[in-house]
Design a protein around this motif. Structure first.
Motif, short mmCIF file in Angstrom:
data_model
loop_
_atom_site.label_atom_id
_atom_site.label_comp_id
_atom_site.label_asym_id
_atom_site.label_seq_id
_atom_site.Cartn_x
_atom_site.Cartn_y
_atom_site.Cartn_z
N LEU A 264 39.45 29.57 54.08
CA LEU A 264 38.92 28.21 54.09
C LEU A 264 38.11 28.01 52.82
O LEU A 264 37.05 28.61 52.64
CB LEU A 264 38.04 27.98 55.33
N ALA A 265 38.61 27.18 51.94
CA ALA A 265 37.94 26.93 50.66
C ALA A 265 36.80 25.94 50.85
O ALA A 265 36.99 24.84 51.38
CB ALA A 265 38.94 26.41 49.63
N GLU B 253 30.43 22.50 55.90
CA GLU B 253 29.21 22.68 56.68
C GLU B 253 28.24 23.66 56.03
O GLU B 253 27.03 23.52 56.15
CB GLU B 253 29.56 23.16 58.09
N VAL B 254 28.77 24.69 55.36
CA VAL B 254 27.91 25.73 54.79
C VAL B 254 28.06 25.87 53.28
O VAL B 254 27.36 26.67 52.66
CB VAL B 254 28.20 27.09 55.46
N ASP B 255 28.97 25.09 52.68
CA ASP B 255 29.15 25.03 51.23
C ASP B 255 29.48 26.40 50.63
O ASP B 255 28.86 26.86 49.67
CB ASP B 255 27.89 24.45 50.57
N ARG B 256 30.49 27.08 51.21
CA ARG B 256 30.97 28.33 50.62
C ARG B 256 32.38 28.62 51.13
O ARG B 256 32.82 28.06 52.14
CB ARG B 256 30.04 29.49 50.95
N ASN B 257 33.08 29.48 50.41
CA ASN B 257 34.41 29.90 50.82
C ASN B 257 34.29 30.89 51.98
O ASN B 257 33.39 31.74 52.00
CB ASN B 257 35.16 30.55 49.66
N ARG B 258 35.25 30.82 52.93
CA ARG B 258 35.21 31.70 54.09
C ARG B 258 36.62 32.25 54.35
O ARG B 258 37.61 31.55 54.15
CB ARG B 258 34.68 30.96 55.32
N TYR B 259 36.66 33.49 54.82
CA TYR B 259 37.96 34.12 55.02
C TYR B 259 37.89 35.15 56.14
O TYR B 259 36.81 35.63 56.52
CB TYR B 259 38.45 34.79 53.73
N VAL C 262 35.73 39.89 57.79
CA VAL C 262 35.48 38.46 57.68
C VAL C 262 34.43 38.23 56.61
O VAL C 262 33.69 39.15 56.22
CB VAL C 262 35.03 37.85 59.02
N SER C 263 34.35 37.00 56.14
CA SER C 263 33.48 36.70 55.01
C SER C 263 32.01 36.73 55.36
O SER C 263 31.17 37.03 54.51
CB SER C 263 33.84 35.33 54.43
N ASP C 264 31.66 36.42 56.63
CA ASP C 264 30.25 36.31 56.99
C ASP C 264 30.10 36.54 58.48
O ASP C 264 31.06 36.51 59.25
CB ASP C 264 29.69 34.94 56.58
#
Length: 745
Positions: A282-283, A287-293, A315-317
């Motif tokens: 997810l580029a 909601e959190v202003d960062r890339n997630r994977y 996972v990214s976070d």
């Protein structure tokens, strides 16, 4: 796998043998072996070898060159029937022409229309205004024309398809053109529209599918979902059939609150290896202003008798699952493994090497201590039965442990044992001796233990024995074979001071009936309890004498300590009780409609329940199920981990095709529900509608709300968000209305 099922229209099959005719009072046999009434979409060898007969009010002509049948024309061959008002055969059986109420039947499938023409030599012709009913698929449809465009090539003009057999179809698919190519087993449709209750709900400019049910690349049915953490979602998967043993699904997922996520799954299968790769990206999450994977990889392979495997997740976070997953079982995930191993077993000897590390998803409100990484772990297990009168077993393990904030070190464990199994039809007795030897080598970093090396050697003696009795009995109004199985299990382990040893991977095992019969109450190898104890238990079973099925089981057991104090602990609080809690359990098929199970843990000194669970299931008929559950546990050392919960779930028909489903999981301690799920399913025969709402707790301060709506057109597609995996997971015994119909048939 794709949800869009292949759309296959079976039409006509060839005739090519003698014909029987009835011309008023005269009967004559006309030999026209070359006659073939239609192209073959699915040729049956049995029909090819069967004789062909024609029955008509009037029949005239000469052999295969010029034959004309008129008035109630009926042609029979095998299980095929052709009916018409008039039939003409010319040009040595190549030119066929049927008119007036033309009907073709085969395998229960029927096609009808006003006129039919075919040139057998070229495979070209037309069936005018055909209507069809496919009993084999429970489908029907019609077209302006069916054109025969060569051998095994067919094209429908303005064709429709539906599994609704009622005169006014609730849903159907309409295509301006539908081509079927049986030389390649491929179908293609253009300008396809799906209509529901007369309104178009989907449009596909072009679609293709296989005619034999095999996999094929293409777009699958889109899905929709709404959630308070993601907003409205639209996912449009594309299925890529790379090869017979490889495929991939690529899914763009539009999340209104967060952005566009791309999901992918790649699967492969070979004779010596197989695996699955899943990835999500997810580029710039709005909601959190960062890339997630997120990433997950599973692989299993055989290499010259060795088994090799990889299990890796990342996972990214730490809030990735809370924000982007739609499953409670996933949102509660804490430790994601990254594991690789290789193992081989032969002649009772098993060798294993692996590395293991975790990604720990910390919560703002609850700090979690990450597990130790094992980099690497080498294990050996050798089991050798019948060594004289004994069975020999050797378990050995070397592990290097690492942790960012705790002491690191290496541990070597060697645990040989000898047992003498003695048994008969009514009794068994198994003495066993073992030695558990351990050596530690610790680093100086974060070392608060004050030692760099340590050893521990512990001898272990155990005696396991039991008897088996049985008798005929009558319980719950049924004649059964009842067993009585008393069991005694004695363990003796001398005390060893282990307070200065590290704890790499050891925890106190959950106290259960099976744990009563284990030598060590700890998992892992860092703590070996002292023991001079006896477990006494008795089990009784009810067995159906005809089927051999176990219909009920009753068990009760307790452990007795001959030493007053158990000094080996993890929290430095010695155990001073002379006996353990009493464990009791019942599992029984109470009647044809009721099933129940009870597990109960009681402190005998305080006469206080420590842990209890009760489950009842009422299932009077398929599609009717009520589950009642209760959970109570005050055994954890931390009071915040105590819980008392009620759980109610079920599925029940409301009449006229409606079913209700629901679940309510309530925490008495928190005075709030942890999960609430409710929904309705409507089955109209050829389609079903599901509406499901779900609300569940993901943390002490966060809840997730989700809503599912799914429309299923039988044997074609599912449109909307799929709640079925949630319903199967949350409601024991759940079945869809379509599954209930098939089971009833």
């Amino acid at each position: 796998m794709p949800q869009l099922k292949p759309l296959t229209l079976a039409i006509l099959t060839a005739f090519s043998l003698p014909v029987w005719a009835d011309d008023e009072l005269q009967q004559e046999l006309v030999d026209i072996d070359a006659l073939s009434l239609s192209p073959s979409l699915s040729t049956s060898q049995k029909n090819e070898e069967a004789p062909t007969f024609v029955n008509a009010d009037k029949l005239q002509g000469s052999g295969n060159n010029d034959l004309e049948a008129e008035g109630k024309v009926e042609v029979y061959r095998g299980d095929q029937v052709l009916k018409a008002d008039w039939l003409s055969v010319k040009d040595n059986g190549n030119d066929l022409n049927a008119k007036g109420n033309v009907v073709f039947e085969q395998h229960g499938d029927t096609m009808s229309g006003p006129a039919f023409r075919l040139n057998q030599a070229t495979g070209e012709g037309v069936f005018e205004s055909p209507e069809y009913e496919l009993a084999s698929r429970g489908a029907k449809g019609k077209a302006d024309n069916l054109y025969f465009e060569g051998k095994d090539l067919y094209r429908f003009q303005n064709a429709t398809y539906s599994t609704c057999i009622n005169p006014d179809s609730d849903w159907y698919v309409k295509m301006s053109s539908l081509s079927l190519d049986y030389t390649r087993n491929v179908g293609e449709g253009t300008h396809a529209q799906m209509y529901f209750k007369g309104a178009p709900i989907f449009y596909f400019p072009w679609m293709d599918f296989t005619l034999d049910g095999s996999r094929k690349s293409g777009w699958l049915t889109p899905s929709f979902r709404t959630s308070n953490t993601t907003g409205a979602e639209l996912a449009v998967p594309y299925y890529w059939n790379i090869a017979p043993n490889r495929d991939a699904t690529i899914t763009p997922r539009l999340i209104t609150k967060r952005g566009l996520q791309l999901q992918g799954e790649f699967r492969y299968l070979e004779p010596s290896y197989s695996g699955v790769v899943r990835a999500e990206y997810l580029a710039n999450d709005k909601e959190v202003d960062r890339n997630r994977y997120g990433f997950k990889f599973n692989h299993l392979q055989s290499i010259n008798g060795w088994q090799f495997g990889i299990n890796a997740e990342k996972v990214s976070d730490r809030k990735y699952f809370d924000d982007l997953s739609d499953k409670l079982s996933v949102t509660s995930t804490t430790n994601l493994p990254r594991e690789m191993w290789i193992t081989k077993s032969e002649n009772g000897l098993t060798l294993t090497a692996r590395t293991l590390k975790y990604q720990t998803l910390q919560d703002d409100e609850n700090s979690i201590d990450p597990p130790y990484a094992k980099m690497p772990q080498l294990s050996l297990n050798w089991y050798k039965p019948d060594v004289g009168v004994t069975d020999f077993n050797l378990a050995a393990d070397f592990t290097a442990f690492s942790h960012p904030t705790k002491v690191n070190g290496r541990r070597l464990v060697v645990n040989p044992s000898l047992s003498i199994p003695i048994s008969s039809q009514y009794a068994y007795f198994t003495p066993k001796v073992a030695v558990h030897a351990t050596r530690y080598s610790l680093s100086s970093d974060n070392n608060t233990l004050g030692i760099s090396n340590a050893t521990r050697t512990v001898p272990i003696l155990s005696l396991d024995s039991g008897l088996y009795f049985e008798r005929e009995a009558n319980w719950f109004g049924r004649t059964s074979t009842q067993t009585l199985e008393p069991r005694l299990f004695y363990v003796n382990i001398p005390y060893r001071d282990q307070s200065n040893l590290p704890n790499f991977d050891t925890a106190e095992a959950d106290f259960s009936f099976s744990q009563l019969f284990s030598e060590n109450r700890y998992t892992g190898s860092d703590r070996i309890n002292e023991a001079n104890q006896l477990t006494a238990a008795v089990t009784s079973r009810l067995i159906d004498p005809l089927s051999g099925e176990e219909t009920a089981r009753f068990a009760i057991g307790q452990r007795y300590y001959f030493r007053k104090t158990q000094r080996v602990t993890l929290d430095n609080v010695p155990i001073t009780e002379r006996s353990s809690d009493v464990l009791a359990g019942v599992d029984a098929q109470l009647s044809d409609k009721w099933h129940g199970s009870l597990a109960w843990q009681v402190n005998p000194e305080k006469l206080k329940t420590q842990k209890a669970s009760l489950d009842l299931q009422y299932r009077p008929a398929p599609g009717k199920v009520i589950n009642l559950g209760y959970r109570y546990d005050i055994t954890p050392s931390s009071e915040s981990d105590h819980f008392k919960q009620f759980d109610i779930s079920g599925q029940w028909p409301l009449g006229n095709g409606w079913y209700a489903v629901g679940r309510w999981n309530y925490s008495v301690k928190d005075r709030k529900p942890l999960e609430v799920l409710g929904g309705l399913e409507y089955n109209a025969g050829c389609w079903a509608l599901r509406l499901v709402a779900q609300r569940y707790v993901t943390s002490s301060s966060q809840r997730n709300n989700a809503f599912y709506i799914q429309l299923e057109m039988n044997d074609l597609a599912r449109v909307g968000s799929n709640p079925l995996s949630v319903l199967r997971e949350k409601i024991s015994g759940f079945q869809t209305s379509q599954e209930l119909e098939k089971a009833g048939n």
